[in-house]
Structures are given as structure tokens and as C-alpha cells.
Write an enzyme that holds these catalytic residues in place. Structure first.
Site, short mmCIF file in Angstrom:
data_model
loop_
_atom_site.label_atom_id
_atom_site.label_comp_id
_atom_site.label_asym_id
_atom_site.label_seq_id
_atom_site.Cartn_x
_atom_site.Cartn_y
_atom_site.Cartn_z
N ASP A 194 0.80 -1.07 0.07
CA ASP A 194 0.00 0.07 -0.08
C ASP A 194 0.89 1.21 0.04
O ASP A 194 0.47 2.29 0.45
CB ASP A 194 -0.96 -0.02 1.24
CG ASP A 194 -1.81 -1.31 1.13
OD1 ASP A 194 -2.24 -1.78 0.31
OD2 ASP A 194 -2.08 -1.97 2.19
N LYS A 197 2.07 2.35 -5.04
CA LYS A 197 2.94 1.94 -6.20
C LYS A 197 1.91 2.19 -7.48
O LYS A 197 2.64 2.59 -8.36
CB LYS A 197 3.09 0.39 -6.30
CG LYS A 197 4.00 0.12 -5.21
CD LYS A 197 4.29 -1.57 -4.98
CE LYS A 197 3.23 -2.45 -4.46
NZ LYS A 197 2.68 -2.22 -3.23
N GLY A 227 -4.17 -4.38 -4.71
CA GLY A 227 -5.17 -3.34 -5.12
C GLY A 227 -4.30 -1.89 -5.30
O GLY A 227 -3.98 -1.32 -4.64
N HIS A 228 -4.38 -2.03 -6.73
CA HIS A 228 -3.35 -0.86 -7.29
C HIS A 228 -4.45 0.18 -7.64
O HIS A 228 -5.21 0.03 -8.76
CB HIS A 228 -2.45 -1.32 -8.42
CG HIS A 228 -1.43 -2.29 -7.68
ND1 HIS A 228 -0.49 -2.65 -8.74
CD2 HIS A 228 -1.02 -2.37 -6.55
CE1 HIS A 228 0.29 -3.32 -7.84
NE2 HIS A 228 0.03 -3.21 -6.71
N GLN A 282 2.15 -5.93 -3.17
CA GLN A 282 2.46 -5.90 -1.68
C GLN A 282 3.76 -5.31 -1.66
O GLN A 282 4.17 -4.25 -2.31
CB GLN A 282 2.40 -7.41 -1.22
CG GLN A 282 1.12 -7.98 -1.05
CD GLN A 282 0.66 -8.85 -2.23
OE1 GLN A 282 1.60 -9.33 -3.18
NE2 GLN A 282 -0.48 -8.73 -2.53
P1 IMP Z 1 -2.71 -12.71 1.97
O1 IMP Z 1 -1.77 -12.03 0.75
O2 IMP Z 1 -4.13 -12.40 1.70
O3 IMP Z 1 -2.62 -14.04 2.45
O4 IMP Z 1 -2.49 -11.90 3.21
C1 IMP Z 1 -1.27 -11.97 4.10
C2 IMP Z 1 -0.92 -10.55 4.49
O5 IMP Z 1 -0.48 -9.74 3.54
C3 IMP Z 1 -2.30 -9.64 5.38
O6 IMP Z 1 -1.34 -9.15 6.62
C4 IMP Z 1 -2.53 -8.95 4.35
O7 IMP Z 1 -3.25 -8.12 4.83
C5 IMP Z 1 -1.47 -8.57 3.66
N1 IMP Z 1 -1.58 -8.13 2.24
C6 IMP Z 1 -2.04 -8.97 1.09
N2 IMP Z 1 -1.95 -8.10 0.00
C7 IMP Z 1 -1.72 -6.87 0.21
C8 IMP Z 1 -1.57 -5.61 -0.25
O8 IMP Z 1 -1.82 -5.58 -1.67
N3 IMP Z 1 -1.32 -4.52 0.49
C9 IMP Z 1 -1.30 -4.52 1.79
N4 IMP Z 1 -1.30 -5.85 2.56
C10 IMP Z 1 -1.46 -6.79 1.60
#
Ligand code: IMP
Length: 424
Positions: free
Chosen positions: A12, A15, A39-40, A224
């Protein structure tokens, strides 16, 4: 020029906005890891788009986009995004290619993600997006995954699915007490995607190699952030892919010798969504203030993000792991109006000063930040266009970040609009 764009915090970082700027200077834009957990957000003209799976470069007419082998694809989410883009008048066909080696997310991945999170309530919940990302990558590593290209051969696909479902049903019924899956239903559902999905596929690694040889500029769009990387992040509170630079190489099938530059993106402060250690997290009213001013709510799940001061310890770790050659600092405007701003330049654990990021969760939760406090700036900076126009204290803050990170800052973002971007 082939560039990799990496989040240097917990995701977040903003990017989407930098990708939008760099995509204009590139011919091909590649997503290489993660899935629709990302989520971009991109403001394009008067519209705001949030892309979860398709590279945000798709919003630029004429650019080619690639979803590499390292991405996990939920076909439903993919088709929804294609439909949304087409409805908005964005041409997708012929400009978007999907790797045949990319693994597919199945409903049982989402189901297991949810069940695992719920069964851990109040103990070791990760706070995942519940999109099935972790269970899908787990199957990939356990050699139980099913790839997009497997749909080419329906009989082979069915054999793979039957083999996987046998084990999933044991898990679902015996461990979680949930209902078993119907092989017939799932197989019919995924085979109904066959033609539509295969129309997008090609050998993306070969495509990228040939594009690079023809002198095309490639932009690798990281999802991420480094501290969510399964190897280099705050394990186990991470996502299940390599969100650091190595993920770009593995997840696209492109050699590191073709990469010219790695660019890091950070916020002027820190946020994280989900559980896990966060040494510089705010307490009390500062949390509300920055969360509301920075509109810090997840673009995929809508969850409020946790906010804190800039943590130079984690970002220095990201600079080193990724070999960041330059930085973009986002949302500096959110810090305007504060009497003082803080930067964590080290941690203290059991009376000992740690200058480097400790990998263990056990240690991280025992770390207290050692802050450096600087004077804030009161001026509104959302209209700043050039370095000379920044308030003195904002300049000092940026220069101090550069010193601590030993990396030049090339872009400063002072608002969500495209023209609120200062190039240094
Ligand atoms: P998962 O990727 O859904 O397995 O989540 C694992 C961890 O990564 C959690 O803490 C999510 O909130 C975090 N996470 C996954 N994708 C994003 C992203 O695009 N932005 C911020 N945090 C993310």
C-alpha cells in the site's frame, strides 16, 4: 530500460500512482507475484480504477501487459476485471497475455484461507485478504497446484483436479468439519473458463525475452511490499509470495541480466494492514489523525490500515535486499501540519541497540524504536511543483531520509492526482 518497481514497506505504498507514471515510458508492463489480494489504485482522467490482478499499465492505450508465471489467478476475479475494463472502454484483447504456468486459485483455496483464519481466532490470525492466496501457493510448492495451461487438455486437467480434491475433501471434512467439494461441479465450472482463459495465454517468458531483445522497455509491477515477502518479511505475518526483487525474476522467467534499475516506493510514514509486528505503530489520536487524513483503508478489503512513523530500519532492509537505486516518497502532504515528525533510525531490544532489522517475530515484538525527532512544517504542500518550493522543514525531512537510506529520492508525491508529483 527495464525497471522493477518494488514496495519497500508492508504494501500500500502508492505503487499504483508511480506505475502509472512509469508505464508511459514503457512498452510492456508485467505483474509477477501475488494475485487479487493486491489493489493498485490509479486515477485516470476523471475516473478512479482499482486493479487487483491485471497490471495497471492496461489503462495506457497501446501498452502490452503480462501476467507472469509467479502470479496466482482466480479466473472469476480475472474475468470480472476484464469486464470492468471493457465496460470503461479499455481495449484488453490482444494486449494482455497470461502465463500458461500461472497457478489457478480454486474455491477450496478461498475456503481453506477463511477456515484457517477463523480457526485461529485470537491466537495466530494473519489477517489475510481471504482470497485464497496462501493455500494456492502452498499447493504450488507441494506440487498439487493446477496451472492455467492444464486447461488445454481437459482429460489431464480432470485427473489433476480429482487427485487434488481427494485430499482437500479429507482436510475440509475431517479437520474443519466442513462440507466436501463436488468434483463434477468444480470440473465443469473450470472447464467452462477454458476457451476464454486460454485465449489470453502465451509463453510469457519467451515473449518478454524477445521484447527485451527488440529493445522494448519493460516495467515489472511489484505487488504487496518487501516486509510482506515470504522470505524477507515479518514471517509468519507475510503474504505467500516473494514481493521483493527476486520474485520479479522467478515470477516472470526473465534473467536478472536484463534488469537495468530497481526503484523503491515508500510512504512518508508507515502503514500495514492485517496482523503482525509494527514497531513504529501510532497510539491514541495520531492513529486516527493520519488514518483519516491519508484515507488509510485497504483497497481490497476496506479494512482500516494501521499507521505509524517512518521506520528507516525496515526500509534500509528493503534497500539492501532489493538493491534499490532510487526512491519515490508518497503522501508527504499527509504529514503537513504536525508540530514534529519522527523517524525510527534503530531499534532497542533488552537494552541493546539494533541497527539492522531482526528477522524473528520473537525479537521484533520486543523491539522499541529509537526515534529521531524533527520539526514539522505547517504549510500546505499539495500544490508544490519543484524542490525549491517545499517548506524548509519538509526539505530537511526528505534529505534526512535520503541520508539514512543512502539512496536518492527521485519522486515525491504530494497528492493523489497525477500532476501532484514532484520529480527531483
Ligand atoms: P494474503 O496475501 O491474503 O495471504 O494476506 C497476508 C498478509 O498480507 C495480510 O497481512 C494482508 O493484509 C497482507 N496483504 C496482502 N496483500 C496486500 C496488499 O496488496 N497490500 C497490503 N497488504 C497486503
Amino acid at each position: 530500460m527495464n525497471r522493477i518497481l518494488i514496495g519497500a514497506q508492508w504494501g500500500d505504498e502508492g505503487k499504483g500512482k508511480i506505475i502509472d507514471v512509469l508505464a508511459r515510458k514503457s512498452n510492456v508492463i508485467v505483474r509477477y507475484q501475488g494475485g487479487n489480494n493486491a489493489g493498485h489504485t490509479v486515477k485516470f482522467g476523471k475516473k478512479k480504477f482499482i486493479l487487483h490482478l491485471i497490471p495497471s499499465g492496461i489503462l495506457h492505450p497501446g501498452k502490452v501487459c503480462v501476467i507472469g508465471n509467479g502470479v496466482v489467478i482466480d479466473p472469476e476475479a480475472f474475468f470480472q476485471e476484464v469486464k470492468m475494463l471493457e465496460k470503461e472502454g479499455v481495449k484488453v484483447k490482444g494486449r494482455l497475455f497470461v502465463s500458461e504456468q500461472a497457478h489457478m486459485i480454486f474455491p477450496y483455496h478461498r475456503q481453506l484461507d477463511r477456515l484457517k483464519e477463523e480457526s485461529h481466532k485470537n491466537k495466530k490470525t494473519i489477517g489475510t485478504t481471504k482470497k485464497g492466496i496462501g493455500p494456492c501457493y502452498a499447493d504450488k510448492m507441494a506440487r498439487m497446484g493446477i496451472r492455467v495451461g492444464d486447461l488445454k487438455y481437459p482429460q489431464y486437467f480432470k485427473e489433476r483436479l480429482a487427485y487434488v480434491i481427494r485430499e482437500k475433501n479429507e482436510l475440509l471434512t475431517k479437520i474443519y468439519g466442513d462440507a466436501p467439494l463436488s468434483f463434477a461441479k468444480l470440473s465443469k465450472q473450470y472447464l467452462s473458463y477454458r476457451k476464454r482463459l486460454l485465449d489470453f495465454t502465451c509463453n510469457t517468458s519467451l515473449y518478454l525475452y524477445e521484447a527485451a531483445r527488440r529493445g522494448k522497455d519493460i516495467l515489472f509491477e511489484g505487488a504487496q511490499g518487501t516486509l510482506l515477502d515470504v522470505d524477507h518479511g515479518t514471517y509468519p505475518f507475510v503474504t505467500s509470495s516473494n514481493a521483493s526483487v527476486g520474485g520479479a525474476i522467478i515470477g516472470s522467467g526473465v534473467s536478472p541480466t536484463l534488469i537495468d534499475r530497481v526503484i523503491g516506493v515508500v510512504k512518508a510514514y508507515t502503514t500495514r494492514v492485517g496482523e503482525g509486528p509494527f514497531p513504529t505503530e501510532f497510539e491514541g489520536p495520531m492513529m486516527e489523525l493520519i488514518r483519516n487524513k491519508g484515507e488509510e483503508f485497504g483497497s481490497t478489503t476496506g479494512r482500516p490500515r494501521r499507521c505509524g512513523w517512518f521506520d528507516a530500519v525496515i526500509v534500509k532492509h528493503a534497500v539492501r535486499i532489493n538493491g534499490l537505486g532510487e526512491m519515490a516518497i508518497m503522501k508527504l502532504d499527509v504529514l503537513s501540519g504536525l508540530p514534529e515528525v519522527k523517524i525510527a533510525k534503530a531499534y532497542k531490544m533488552n537494552g541493546k541497540i539494533l541497527k539492522n532489522y531482526p528477522h524473528s517475530e520473537y525479537e521484533l515484538v520486543r523491539c522499541e524504536p529509537v526515534y529521531e525527532t524533527m520539526k514539522g512544517w505547517q504549510e500546505d504542500i499539495t500544490g508544490v511543483k519543484k524542490w525549491k518550493d517545499f517548506p524548509v522543514n519538509a526539505k530537511k525531512y526528505l534529505r534526512r531520509l535520503e541520508d539514512l537510506l543512502e539512496t536518492p529520492i527521485k519522486i515525491v508525491s504530494v497528492g493523489s492526482k497525477r500532476d501532484q508529483t514532484v520529480f527531483l
